[in-house]
Design a protein around this motif. Structure first.
Motif, PDB file in Angstrom:
ATOM      1  N   THR A  73       0.852  -1.191   0.000  1.00 31.45           N
ATOM      2  CA  THR A  73       0.000   0.000   0.000  1.00 31.45           C
ATOM      3  C   THR A  73       0.890   1.244   0.000  1.00 31.45           C
ATOM      4  OG1 THR A  73      -1.741  -1.148   1.201  1.00 31.45           O
ATOM      5  CG2 THR A  73      -1.804   1.252   1.260  1.00 31.45           C
ATOM      6  N   LYS A  74       0.576   2.197  -0.893  1.00 30.98           N
ATOM      7  CA  LYS A  74       1.324   3.452  -0.979  1.00 30.98           C
ATOM      8  C   LYS A  74       0.345   4.618  -0.896  1.00 30.98           C
ATOM      9  CE  LYS A  74       4.975   1.459  -3.797  1.00 30.98           C
ATOM     10  NZ  LYS A  74       5.726   1.565  -5.074  1.00 30.98           N
ATOM     11  N   ILE A  75       0.566   5.475   0.103  1.00 31.26           N
ATOM     12  CA  ILE A  75      -0.317   6.607   0.376  1.00 31.26           C
ATOM     13  C   ILE A  75       0.536   7.879   0.420  1.00 31.26           C
ATOM     14  CG2 ILE A  75      -1.841   7.646   2.103  1.00 31.26           C
ATOM     15  CD1 ILE A  75      -2.390   4.768   3.106  1.00 31.26           C
ATOM     16  N   THR A  76       0.005   8.969  -0.139  1.00 37.03           N
ATOM     17  CA  THR A  76       0.674  10.264  -0.080  1.00 37.03           C
ATOM     18  C   THR A  76      -0.283  11.294   0.514  1.00 37.03           C
ATOM     19  OG1 THR A  76       2.026   9.765  -2.019  1.00 37.03           O
ATOM     20  CG2 THR A  76       1.803  12.083  -1.422  1.00 37.03           C
ATOM     21  N   ALA A  77       0.183  12.008   1.531  1.00 39.55           N
ATOM     22  CA  ALA A  77      -0.594  13.081   2.154  1.00 39.55           C
ATOM     23  C   ALA A  77       0.112  14.403   1.841  1.00 39.55           C
ATOM     24  CB  ALA A  77      -0.690  12.867   3.656  1.00 39.55           C
ATOM     25  N   THR A  78      -0.660  15.380   1.325  1.00 37.87           N
ATOM     26  CA  THR A  78      -0.067  16.669   0.977  1.00 37.87           C
ATOM     27  C   THR A  78      -0.872  17.815   1.589  1.00 37.87           C
ATOM     28  OG1 THR A  78      -1.330  16.742  -1.084  1.00 37.87           O
ATOM     29  CG2 THR A  78       0.907  15.868  -1.214  1.00 37.87           C
ATOM     30  N   ARG A  79      -0.140  18.886   1.907  1.00 40.51           N
ATOM     31  CA  ARG A  79      -0.769  20.107   2.428  1.00 40.51           C
ATOM     32  C   ARG A  79       0.239  21.245   2.345  1.00 40.51           C
ATOM     33  NH1 ARG A  79      -1.046  22.737   7.706  1.00 40.51           N
ATOM     34  NH2 ARG A  79      -2.909  24.020   7.733  1.00 40.51           N
ATOM     35  N   ILE A  80      -0.117  22.305   1.676  1.00 44.27           N
ATOM     36  CA  ILE A  80       0.697  23.516   1.575  1.00 44.27           C
ATOM     37  C   ILE A  80       2.177  23.201   1.294  1.00 44.27           C
ATOM     38  CG2 ILE A  80       1.214  25.760   2.608  1.00 44.27           C
ATOM     39  CD1 ILE A  80      -1.101  25.269   4.547  1.00 44.27           C
ATOM     40  N   GLY A  81       2.438  22.412   0.280  1.00 41.34           N
ATOM     41  CA  GLY A  81       3.811  22.104  -0.115  1.00 41.34           C
ATOM     42  C   GLY A  81       4.503  21.029   0.697  1.00 41.34           C
ATOM     43  N   VAL A  82       3.842  20.485   1.706  1.00 39.93           N
ATOM     44  CA  VAL A  82       4.421  19.408   2.510  1.00 39.93           C
ATOM     45  C   VAL A  82       3.879  18.083   1.967  1.00 39.93           C
ATOM     46  CG1 VAL A  82       4.553  18.343   4.799  1.00 39.93           C
ATOM     47  CG2 VAL A  82       4.622  20.837   4.572  1.00 39.93           C
ATOM     48  N   THR A  83       4.788  17.145   1.680  1.00 36.21           N
ATOM     49  CA  THR A  83       4.400  15.833   1.176  1.00 36.21           C
ATOM     50  C   THR A  83       4.903  14.761   2.134  1.00 36.21           C
ATOM     51  OG1 THR A  83       4.467  16.576  -1.119  1.00 36.21           O
ATOM     52  CG2 THR A  83       4.632  14.197  -0.740  1.00 36.21           C
ATOM     53  N   CYS A  84       3.973  13.907   2.592  1.00 36.95           N
ATOM     54  CA  CYS A  84       4.316  12.784   3.458  1.00 36.95           C
ATOM     55  C   CYS A  84       3.925  11.499   2.720  1.00 36.95           C
ATOM     56  CB  CYS A  84       3.560  12.862   4.781  1.00 36.95           C
ATOM     57  SG  CYS A  84       3.858  14.366   5.739  1.00 36.95           S
ATOM     58  N   GLY A 115      11.149  10.286  -0.040  1.00 37.40           N
ATOM     59  CA  GLY A 115      10.510  11.385  -0.741  1.00 37.40           C
ATOM     60  C   GLY A 115       9.653  12.256   0.161  1.00 37.40           C
ATOM     61  N   SER A 116       9.573  11.914   1.433  1.00 34.89           N
ATOM     62  CA  SER A 116       8.771  12.690   2.379  1.00 34.89           C
ATOM     63  C   SER A 116       9.529  13.923   2.858  1.00 34.89           C
ATOM     64  CB  SER A 116       8.406  11.838   3.602  1.00 34.89           C
ATOM     65  OG  SER A 116       7.544  10.797   3.242  1.00 34.89           O
ATOM     66  N   SER A 117       8.791  14.967   3.142  1.00 32.17           N
ATOM     67  CA  SER A 117       9.357  16.176   3.717  1.00 32.17           C
ATOM     68  C   SER A 117       9.896  15.870   5.118  1.00 32.17           C
ATOM     69  CB  SER A 117       8.266  17.243   3.803  1.00 32.17           C
ATOM     70  OG  SER A 117       8.659  18.299   4.640  1.00 32.17           O
ATOM     71  N   ALA A 118      10.909  16.608   5.531  1.00 34.16           N
ATOM     72  CA  ALA A 118      11.437  16.464   6.894  1.00 34.16           C
ATOM     73  C   ALA A 118      10.366  16.797   7.920  1.00 34.16           C
ATOM     74  CB  ALA A 118      12.650  17.351   7.080  1.00 34.16           C
ATOM     75  N   LEU A 119       9.361  17.580   7.513  1.00 32.91           N
ATOM     76  CA  LEU A 119       8.282  17.944   8.426  1.00 32.91           C
ATOM     77  C   LEU A 119       7.366  16.770   8.754  1.00 32.91           C
ATOM     78  CD1 LEU A 119       7.341  21.422   6.926  1.00 32.91           C
ATOM     79  CD2 LEU A 119       8.655  20.943   9.016  1.00 32.91           C
ATOM     80  N   CYS A 120       7.535  15.648   8.042  1.00 29.74           N
ATOM     81  CA  CYS A 120       6.721  14.456   8.295  1.00 29.74           C
ATOM     82  C   CYS A 120       7.316  13.588   9.391  1.00 29.74           C
ATOM     83  CB  CYS A 120       6.580  13.634   7.018  1.00 29.74           C
ATOM     84  SG  CYS A 120       5.846  14.567   5.664  1.00 29.74           S
ATOM     85  N   GLY A 121       8.516  13.927   9.831  1.00 28.25           N
ATOM     86  CA  GLY A 121       9.183  13.099  10.826  1.00 28.25           C
ATOM     87  C   GLY A 121       9.902  11.946  10.147  1.00 28.25           C
TER      88      GLY A 121
END
Length: 144
Positions: A73-84, A115-121
């Protein structure tokens, strides 16, 4: 509501999941490809998309209950330029209580993928919530 909670953000969404059990029998996990997985009505303007629905596996634990694992399973969550990005590989993310209706309790973690933003932890994000299994008859997990 289903929650994906990494070390920085909490994303809560309504979740819809459909699958047909394709494999089962004595001594092996029941499994099936997820034919539909979607996330809607997410909080705080998060947008969650699914690029691969993956496969679910159900292993018996006691009585007619079991654990639920996901792979592929592959899921991508995005918000205001942040990609998790999140991806499962034989990932235990919950338990199932057999019955009518059966209930899946999300109480595991989903690994944060490249490929996740550092803001995703880093590491994994905790999953929370309950899913009612809508089937016309009782659902039980029994690998015997």
């Amino acid at each position: 509501m289903v929650g994906i909670h990494n070390s920085i953000v909490e994303i809560d969404c309504d979740m819809w999941l459909e699958l047909t059990v394709e494999s089962h029998g004595a001594g092996k996990a029941a499994s099936g490809k997820v034919s539909n997985l979607s996330f809607t009505q997410c909080t705080n303007s998060w947008h969650v998309t699914v690029s691969a629905s993956g496969l679910l596996l159900f292993d018996t634990t006691a009585g007619y209950d079991g654990t639920v694992r996901s792979t592929g399973t592959k899921i991508t969550a995005t918000r205001i330029g942040v990609t998790c990005n999140y991806e499962t590989t034989n990932t235990t993310f919950g338990t199932i209580e057999g019955g009518s209706p059966a209930v899946v309790y999300l109480e595991g973690s989903i690994p944060i993928a490249s490929g996740s933003s550092a803001l995703c932890g880093s590491g994994a994000a905790k999953m929370t919530g309950n899913l009612l299994v809508d089937v016309p008859r009782p659902l039980y997990v029994d690998n015997s």
